[in-house]
Structure formats: C-alpha cells, structure tokens
Motif scaffolding. Structure first.
Motif, PDB file in Angstrom:
ATOM      1  N   VAL A   1      45.034  28.141  48.695  1.00 19.39           N
ATOM      2  CA  VAL A   1      45.891  29.042  47.924  1.00 19.39           C
ATOM      3  C   VAL A   1      45.124  30.299  47.542  1.00 19.39           C
ATOM      4  O   VAL A   1      43.892  30.314  47.485  1.00 19.39           O
ATOM      5  N   TRP A   2      45.882  31.352  47.276  1.00 20.00           N
ATOM      6  CA  TRP A   2      45.340  32.622  46.803  1.00 20.00           C
ATOM      7  C   TRP A   2      45.766  32.799  45.355  1.00 20.00           C
ATOM      8  O   TRP A   2      46.949  32.859  45.054  1.00 20.00           O
ATOM      9  N   PHE A   3      44.822  32.861  44.455  1.00 22.86           N
ATOM     10  CA  PHE A   3      45.119  32.967  43.026  1.00 22.86           C
ATOM     11  C   PHE A   3      44.505  34.234  42.467  1.00 22.86           C
ATOM     12  O   PHE A   3      43.287  34.403  42.463  1.00 22.86           O
ATOM     13  N   LEU A   4      45.355  35.158  42.022  1.00 20.94           N
ATOM     14  CA  LEU A   4      44.914  36.426  41.438  1.00 20.94           C
ATOM     15  C   LEU A   4      45.711  36.646  40.153  1.00 20.94           C
ATOM     16  O   LEU A   4      46.880  37.042  40.212  1.00 20.94           O
ATOM     17  N   PRO A   5      45.135  36.360  38.996  1.00 26.65           N
ATOM     18  CA  PRO A   5      45.883  36.414  37.728  1.00 26.65           C
ATOM     19  C   PRO A   5      46.461  37.792  37.434  1.00 26.65           C
ATOM     20  O   PRO A   5      45.957  38.811  37.900  1.00 26.65           O
ATOM     21  N   PHE A   6      47.507  37.810  36.635  1.00 28.19           N
ATOM     22  CA  PHE A   6      48.199  39.047  36.297  1.00 28.19           C
ATOM     23  C   PHE A   6      47.250  40.109  35.739  1.00 28.19           C
ATOM     24  O   PHE A   6      47.341  41.282  36.097  1.00 28.19           O
ATOM     25  N   GLU A   7      46.348  39.689  34.839  1.00 35.09           N
ATOM     26  CA  GLU A   7      45.486  40.681  34.206  1.00 35.09           C
ATOM     27  C   GLU A   7      44.568  41.369  35.213  1.00 35.09           C
ATOM     28  O   GLU A   7      44.215  42.534  35.066  1.00 35.09           O
ATOM     29  N   ARG A   8      44.200  40.631  36.258  1.00 31.85           N
ATOM     30  CA  ARG A   8      43.361  41.209  37.308  1.00 31.85           C
ATOM     31  C   ARG A   8      44.154  42.256  38.103  1.00 31.85           C
ATOM     32  O   ARG A   8      43.653  43.344  38.398  1.00 31.85           O
ATOM     33  N   ILE A   9      45.383  41.930  38.451  1.00 37.95           N
ATOM     34  CA  ILE A   9      46.223  42.839  39.227  1.00 37.95           C
ATOM     35  C   ILE A   9      46.552  44.096  38.411  1.00 37.95           C
ATOM     36  O   ILE A   9      46.565  45.209  38.941  1.00 37.95           O
ATOM     37  N   LYS A  10      46.793  43.903  37.125  1.00 33.45           N
ATOM     38  CA  LYS A  10      47.111  45.037  36.255  1.00 33.45           C
ATOM     39  C   LYS A  10      45.966  46.042  36.220  1.00 33.45           C
ATOM     40  O   LYS A  10      46.176  47.253  36.162  1.00 33.45           O
TER      41      LYS A  10
ATOM     42  N   ARG B   1      44.012  39.082  50.456  1.00 35.90           N
ATOM     43  CA  ARG B   1      45.467  39.107  50.415  1.00 35.90           C
ATOM     44  C   ARG B   1      45.875  40.325  49.600  1.00 35.90           C
ATOM     45  O   ARG B   1      45.431  40.485  48.461  1.00 35.90           O
ATOM     46  N   TYR B   2      46.725  41.186  50.167  1.00 30.38           N
ATOM     47  CA  TYR B   2      47.046  42.458  49.537  1.00 30.38           C
ATOM     48  C   TYR B   2      48.552  42.634  49.340  1.00 30.38           C
ATOM     49  O   TYR B   2      49.035  43.753  49.203  1.00 30.38           O
ATOM     50  N   VAL B   3      49.277  41.533  49.341  1.00 31.28           N
ATOM     51  CA  VAL B   3      50.734  41.588  49.256  1.00 31.28           C
ATOM     52  C   VAL B   3      51.199  40.734  48.082  1.00 31.28           C
ATOM     53  O   VAL B   3      50.685  39.626  47.862  1.00 31.28           O
ATOM     54  N   TYR B   4      52.156  41.233  47.362  1.00 32.43           N
ATOM     55  CA  TYR B   4      52.657  40.577  46.147  1.00 32.43           C
ATOM     56  C   TYR B   4      53.038  39.118  46.376  1.00 32.43           C
ATOM     57  O   TYR B   4      52.634  38.230  45.632  1.00 32.43           O
ATOM     58  N   GLY B   5      53.790  38.846  47.433  1.00 33.74           N
ATOM     59  CA  GLY B   5      54.323  37.509  47.637  1.00 33.74           C
ATOM     60  C   GLY B   5      53.306  36.467  48.068  1.00 33.74           C
ATOM     61  O   GLY B   5      53.617  35.277  48.095  1.00 33.74           O
ATOM     62  N   GLU B   6      52.089  36.883  48.411  1.00 30.12           N
ATOM     63  CA  GLU B   6      51.098  35.930  48.901  1.00 30.12           C
ATOM     64  C   GLU B   6      50.175  35.413  47.797  1.00 30.12           C
ATOM     65  O   GLU B   6      49.473  34.430  47.997  1.00 30.12           O
TER      66      GLU B   6
END
Length: 256
Positions: free
Chosen positions: A26-35, A46-51
């Motif tokens: 799985v690819w796990f990137l928490p919200f705070e990291r993306i923000k 992985r550079y796409v929202y749905g992944e």
C-alpha cells in the motif's frame, strides 16, 4: 509462486482474497504531508490522488481487513531521492507507524533510508525495491554486507531484468544459502526505458513519456529488450526457475 498486488481500494480486499492474492502493498501519505508538499513530492513514487491512502483511520481499516484474511501487508517507501527535510519527516513517519500500526514488511529503494534504518536497528523485514537498481550480484553483496543489522529478506527484480539475469541471481542465492526471497514483476505494457533511472511521472494509460515508443509496431525490438514474447508465457518461466513471488499491478484487476 505467491502473488502480490498493490491495494488502494478497501472494497476490493475481499475480491483479491478470493482471487488467491497472498500479499498486498500500500501507499500511505497522510493528509498533513500532502497539504505541505502536495503529491509531486512523494515518498513512494505515487503522484496521483486515487493511489494514496491519506486517512490514518482508513489506513487502519486496510491493515485490519488484510490481517483478518490472514494475509500480509507491506508499506512502500520507495522514492529514489529525498531532501534533508523529507528524511526528517520520514523518521517521524516511521516512528508513528511502528507505534500505532502492525505492518508486516516495508519496501525500500533508497540508500539514505537504508542508512537511517540501519542506525536505528529497524526491526521489520525489508524488501529491496526494483527501484534499488540491483542489476548484478556485486550490488546485492554490497547491500547485504553494508546492512547486516537489517532483516533484508526479499529482492525485487527491476522490471527490465531479463529471464537469464533473474536465473543468475536465483542460482547465486541458492548456492550461497542466502535467506532471501525473490520477486518478479509483470506488466501489460512494459516500458523499454530503465525505470529505476527514470524521473518521469508515469501516467500508464494516457499520453506521457512512456507512450513515445509504440510497443506493437516493432515487436522484434521489444523481444530483444525483454527476452519474452508474452507475459502469460513469462509467468510459467518465472515459476520454472523458482521465483518466489509474482507481482501483479493493481491496475490489472481483470487479470487477477
């Protein structure tokens, strides 16, 4: 030969289980990291929202569901390069994951991350990603000797590795009684470029750098590069030379 596949849809876990998928990553990137960094600065290629799984509560649901079926789930940390600031974040990221969640293994593709894991005597098992550029025995020996404190228990072959090269690795692992599994990758449209050295965003089914070459007009060229003519035929060959795990991309749901 076991089957591993990526997982980004919670509702498909049961279907994958019924299709005899043995392992998940799985690819796990928490919200705070993306923000803070947005998707383009990823930690797992992985550079796409749905992944990406972005919610911690949903991530917990994925882990519990996979373990309910008595299957294993792996976390990917396989970007090829990180800034100093990212390394600091990854340190906190791993500490939180180890404290809260029960991940079985981690997939790594970066020497700096390996050095960090080595420093903290990381206890989880580690898979060497196909992004690690391991194309020969000397590279594998170097990594195993450098990171003796780590539990490296699987080598994932780069997707452009030929069948003959894979067999060389497997024979070496057997002859030297190394406690390492092997994993090979299949694709519906293999890229003739070196993926490990690629810095492009691979948008698999639309126009991108990967689409410049046509894979159908000149099949002879493709066969020279990949030493195979058919992915289904190639699966049997991988099994015949004792590859332990077959990686089937999640975008191949119909095949699974």
């Amino acid at each position: 030969m076991r089957i591993i596949s990526g997982l980004s849809n919670y509702d498909l876990i049961g279907k994958y289980y019924n299709a005899w998928v043995d392992e998940f990553f799985v690819w796990f990137l928490p919200f705070e990291r993306i923000k803070k960094y947005v998707f383009e600065v990823s930690i797992n290629r992985r550079y796409v929202y749905g992944e990406q799984i972005m919610s911690k509560s949903i991530f917990s649901m994925f882990i519990k569901k996979v373990h309910y079926y008595k299957k294993e789930i792996f976390l990917t940390l396989n970007e090829q390069y990180y800034t100093d600031e990212q390394i600091e974040y990854i340190s906190l990221y791993l500490k939180e994951i180890k404290k809260i969640w029960e991940i079985d293994w981690i997939i790594v593709a970066n020497m700096i991350i390996m050095d960090y894991l080595n420093e903290i005597w990381f206890e989880w098992n580690i898979h060497l990603s196909w992004d690690f550029w391991i194309y020969n025995i000397e590279t594998l020996d170097f990594i195993l000797n450098r990171y003796k404190n780590l539990k490296i228990d699987r080598l994932i072959f780069p997707r452009e590795t030929s069948l003959k090269e894979i067999e060389v690795f497997i024979n070496y692992i057997k002859d030297n009684s190394l406690n390492i599994e092997t994993e090979a990758f299949i694709l519906e449209s293999p890229c003739v470029f070196n993926w490990s050295s690629c810095r492009a965003n691979h948008w698999y089914d639309s126009d991108s750098l990967c689409q410049i070459l046509s894979y159908t007009e000149n099949q002879y060229w493709l066969d020279i590069i990949w030493y195979k003519q058919c992915w289904f035929c190639f699966i049997k060959k991988l099994k015949d030379i004792w590859v332990d795990v077959l990686k089937v991309p999640w975008r191949w749901l119909n095949l699974i």
